[in-house]
Design a protein around this motif. Structure first.
Motif, PDB file in Angstrom:
ATOM      1  N   MET A 164       0.859  -1.205   0.000  1.00 13.01           N
ATOM      2  CA  MET A 164       0.000   0.000   0.000  1.00 13.01           C
ATOM      3  C   MET A 164       0.888   1.246   0.000  1.00 13.01           C
ATOM      4  N   ILE A 165       0.558   2.117  -0.904  1.00 10.84           N
ATOM      5  CA  ILE A 165       1.348   3.346  -1.026  1.00 10.84           C
ATOM      6  C   ILE A 165       0.822   4.399  -0.036  1.00 10.84           C
ATOM      7  N   LYS A 166       1.726   5.188   0.562  1.00 11.79           N
ATOM      8  CA  LYS A 166       1.276   6.217   1.516  1.00 11.79           C
ATOM      9  C   LYS A 166       0.778   7.467   0.782  1.00 11.79           C
ATOM     10  N   ASP A 167      -0.087   8.211   1.484  1.00 10.38           N
ATOM     11  CA  ASP A 167      -0.772   9.354   0.872  1.00 10.38           C
ATOM     12  C   ASP A 167       0.120  10.411   0.197  1.00 10.38           C
ATOM     13  N   PRO A 168       1.179  10.891   0.871  1.00 10.83           N
ATOM     14  CA  PRO A 168       1.953  11.961   0.213  1.00 10.83           C
ATOM     15  C   PRO A 168       2.558  11.506  -1.110  1.00 10.83           C
ATOM     16  N   LEU A 169       2.995  10.238  -1.131  1.00  8.09           N
ATOM     17  CA  LEU A 169       3.592   9.706  -2.354  1.00  8.09           C
ATOM     18  C   LEU A 169       2.520   9.450  -3.419  1.00  8.09           C
ATOM     19  N   ALA A 170       1.369   8.943  -2.981  1.00  3.44           N
ATOM     20  CA  ALA A 170       0.258   8.729  -3.918  1.00  3.44           C
ATOM     21  C   ALA A 170      -0.147  10.065  -4.546  1.00  3.44           C
ATOM     22  N   LYS A 171      -0.175  11.130  -3.716  1.00  3.22           N
ATOM     23  CA  LYS A 171      -0.549  12.451  -4.247  1.00  3.22           C
ATOM     24  C   LYS A 171       0.491  12.936  -5.258  1.00  3.22           C
ATOM     25  N   ALA A 172       1.756  12.738  -4.920  1.00  2.15           N
ATOM     26  CA  ALA A 172       2.825  13.170  -5.838  1.00  2.15           C
ATOM     27  C   ALA A 172       2.724  12.419  -7.168  1.00  2.15           C
ATOM     28  N   LEU A 173       2.408  11.129  -7.105  1.00  2.00           N
ATOM     29  CA  LEU A 173       2.273  10.349  -8.349  1.00  2.00           C
ATOM     30  C   LEU A 173       1.037  10.772  -9.134  1.00  2.00           C
ATOM     31  N   ASN A 174      -0.063  11.035  -8.397  1.00  2.00           N
ATOM     32  CA  ASN A 174      -1.268  11.547  -9.063  1.00  2.00           C
ATOM     33  C   ASN A 174      -0.975  12.849  -9.791  1.00  2.00           C
ATOM     34  N   ASP A 175      -0.276  13.751  -9.103  1.00  2.26           N
ATOM     35  CA  ASP A 175       0.094  15.032  -9.723  1.00  2.26           C
ATOM     36  C   ASP A 175       0.957  14.778 -10.957  1.00  2.26           C
ATOM     37  N   HIS A 176       1.754  13.733 -10.873  1.00  5.23           N
ATOM     38  CA  HIS A 176       2.636  13.469 -12.005  1.00  5.23           C
ATOM     39  C   HIS A 176       1.904  12.854 -13.197  1.00  5.23           C
ATOM     40  N   VAL A 177       0.827  12.125 -12.949  1.00  7.89           N
ATOM     41  CA  VAL A 177      -0.011  11.665 -14.069  1.00  7.89           C
ATOM     42  C   VAL A 177      -0.474  12.904 -14.834  1.00  7.89           C
ATOM     43  N   ASN A 178      -0.935  13.904 -14.077  1.00 11.67           N
ATOM     44  CA  ASN A 178      -1.389  15.154 -14.687  1.00 11.67           C
ATOM     45  C   ASN A 178      -0.247  15.825 -15.463  1.00 11.67           C
ATOM     46  N   ALA A 179       0.947  15.833 -14.865  1.00  8.69           N
ATOM     47  CA  ALA A 179       2.099  16.478 -15.525  1.00  8.69           C
ATOM     48  C   ALA A 179       2.446  15.769 -16.838  1.00  8.69           C
ATOM     49  N   GLU A 180       2.329  14.452 -16.865  1.00  6.06           N
ATOM     50  CA  GLU A 180       2.639  13.710 -18.100  1.00  6.06           C
ATOM     51  C   GLU A 180       1.573  14.006 -19.169  1.00  6.06           C
ATOM     52  N   TYR A 181       0.321  14.098 -18.733  1.00 10.46           N
ATOM     53  CA  TYR A 181      -0.728  14.432 -19.709  1.00 10.46           C
ATOM     54  C   TYR A 181      -0.601  15.884 -20.184  1.00 10.46           C
ATOM     55  N   TYR A 182      -0.153  16.756 -19.286  1.00 17.76           N
ATOM     56  CA  TYR A 182       0.132  18.129 -19.719  1.00 17.76           C
ATOM     57  C   TYR A 182       1.237  18.115 -20.779  1.00 17.76           C
ATOM     58  N   SER A 183       2.255  17.292 -20.557  1.00 12.56           N
ATOM     59  CA  SER A 183       3.337  17.183 -21.551  1.00 12.56           C
ATOM     60  C   SER A 183       2.764  16.753 -22.896  1.00 12.56           C
ATOM     61  N   ALA A 184       1.833  15.795 -22.859  1.00  9.08           N
ATOM     62  CA  ALA A 184       1.203  15.337 -24.107  1.00  9.08           C
ATOM     63  C   ALA A 184       0.463  16.494 -24.790  1.00  9.08           C
ATOM     64  N   TYR A 185      -0.295  17.262 -24.007  1.00 10.38           N
ATOM     65  CA  TYR A 185      -1.001  18.426 -24.566  1.00 10.38           C
ATOM     66  C   TYR A 185      -0.013  19.411 -25.193  1.00 10.38           C
ATOM     67  N   LEU A 186       1.070  19.655 -24.441  1.00  8.03           N
ATOM     68  CA  LEU A 186       2.086  20.609 -24.908  1.00  8.03           C
ATOM     69  C   LEU A 186       2.661  20.145 -26.248  1.00  8.03           C
ATOM     70  N   TYR A 187       3.028  18.872 -26.338  1.00  8.69           N
ATOM     71  CA  TYR A 187       3.647  18.388 -27.566  1.00  8.69           C
ATOM     72  C   TYR A 187       2.637  18.299 -28.715  1.00  8.69           C
ATOM     73  N   LEU A 188       1.373  18.073 -28.386  1.00 12.71           N
ATOM     74  CA  LEU A 188       0.354  18.109 -29.444  1.00 12.71           C
ATOM     75  C   LEU A 188       0.200  19.518 -30.007  1.00 12.71           C
ATOM     76  N   THR A 189       0.230  20.535 -29.146  1.00 13.76           N
ATOM     77  CA  THR A 189       0.104  21.913 -29.663  1.00 13.76           C
ATOM     78  C   THR A 189       1.336  22.280 -30.495  1.00 13.76           C
ATOM     79  N   MET A 190       2.496  21.801 -30.040  1.00 13.59           N
ATOM     80  CA  MET A 190       3.723  22.070 -30.796  1.00 13.59           C
ATOM     81  C   MET A 190       3.684  21.342 -32.139  1.00 13.59           C
ATOM     82  N   SER A 191       3.142  20.123 -32.133  1.00 14.59           N
ATOM     83  CA  SER A 191       3.021  19.346 -33.371  1.00 14.59           C
ATOM     84  C   SER A 191       2.097  20.067 -34.359  1.00 14.59           C
ATOM     85  N   ALA A 192       1.005  20.606 -33.837  1.00 19.86           N
ATOM     86  CA  ALA A 192       0.066  21.344 -34.699  1.00 19.86           C
ATOM     87  C   ALA A 192       0.760  22.572 -35.296  1.00 19.86           C
ATOM     88  N   TYR A 193       1.542  23.262 -34.462  1.00 16.98           N
ATOM     89  CA  TYR A 193       2.278  24.442 -34.950  1.00 16.98           C
ATOM     90  C   TYR A 193       3.251  24.041 -36.062  1.00 16.98           C
TER      91      TYR A 193
END
Ligand SMILES: [Fe+2]
Ligand SMILES: [Fe+2]
Length: 172
Positions: free
Chosen positions: A1-30
């Motif tokens: 079982m993962i502890k809360d602070p680490l689970a939160k950090a990983l959750n935030d990082h899922v978001n950061a990776e998807y943000y990276s995908a958004y960023l690279y998609l906008t750059m690809s469109a450009y």
């Protein structure tokens, strides 16, 4: 079982990776709009990799007894000054992602969560490659300057990139 602070950090990082995908998609469109189809392809493949990274972390959270949660993905900057500007921003972004990954690695280490520490070292290594690739492309683009034939040869080179699923065996 993962502890809360680490689970939160990983959750935030899922978001950061998807943000990276958004960023690279906008750059690809450009890049597409600028007529650099090969560079657009490279950035599109990059976006797909970032989605795979995010989904892999989502899977780790589930595997460790946490429930992944989702926040809004920030809208990235949509317009750029030049292709060189794009890759300078790719490099800056990847350096930022490395810092985020290092923070997670330190947290996992300090919490004695060896499973997550072991999991995140894949990302530590991946970031070395991400920064090196971006750095090489920034240098090539700086050297090319406004020389269209050099820019088109970079475009042709980047057009050859194909998506390879980094985690083919762990897809949900
Ligand atoms: Fe990533
Ligand atoms: Fe990345």
């Amino acid at each position: 079982m993962i502890k809360d602070p680490l689970a939160k950090a990983l959750n935030d990082h899922v978001n950061a990776e998807y943000y990276s995908a958004y960023l690279y998609l906008t750059m690809s469109a450009y890049a597409n709009r600028c007529g650099y189809k090969g560079i657009a392809n490279w950035l599109f493949v990059q976006a797909r990799e970032e989605m795979a990274h995010g989904t892999h972390i989502y899977q780790h959270l589930l595997d460790r007894g946490a429930t992944p949660s989702f926040a809004d993905v920030k809208a990235p900057q949509a317009s750029y000054g030049s292709i060189k500007d794009v890759f300078e921003k790719v490099l800056a972004h990847e350096r930022h992602v490395t810092e985020l990954i290092n923070r997670i690695a330190s947290l996992a280490f300090n919490e004695n969560d060896h499973a997550t520490y072991n999991f995140i070292t894949w990302y530590v290594n991946e970031q070395v490659e991400e920064e090196a690739n971006a750095d090489e492309l920034v240098t090539k683009l700086r050297n090319a300057g406004d020389n269209q034939s050099l820019l088109y040869s970079i475009d042709a080179e980047l057009g050859a990139r194909q998506f390879v699923d980094p985690f083919p065996q762990t897809d949900a």
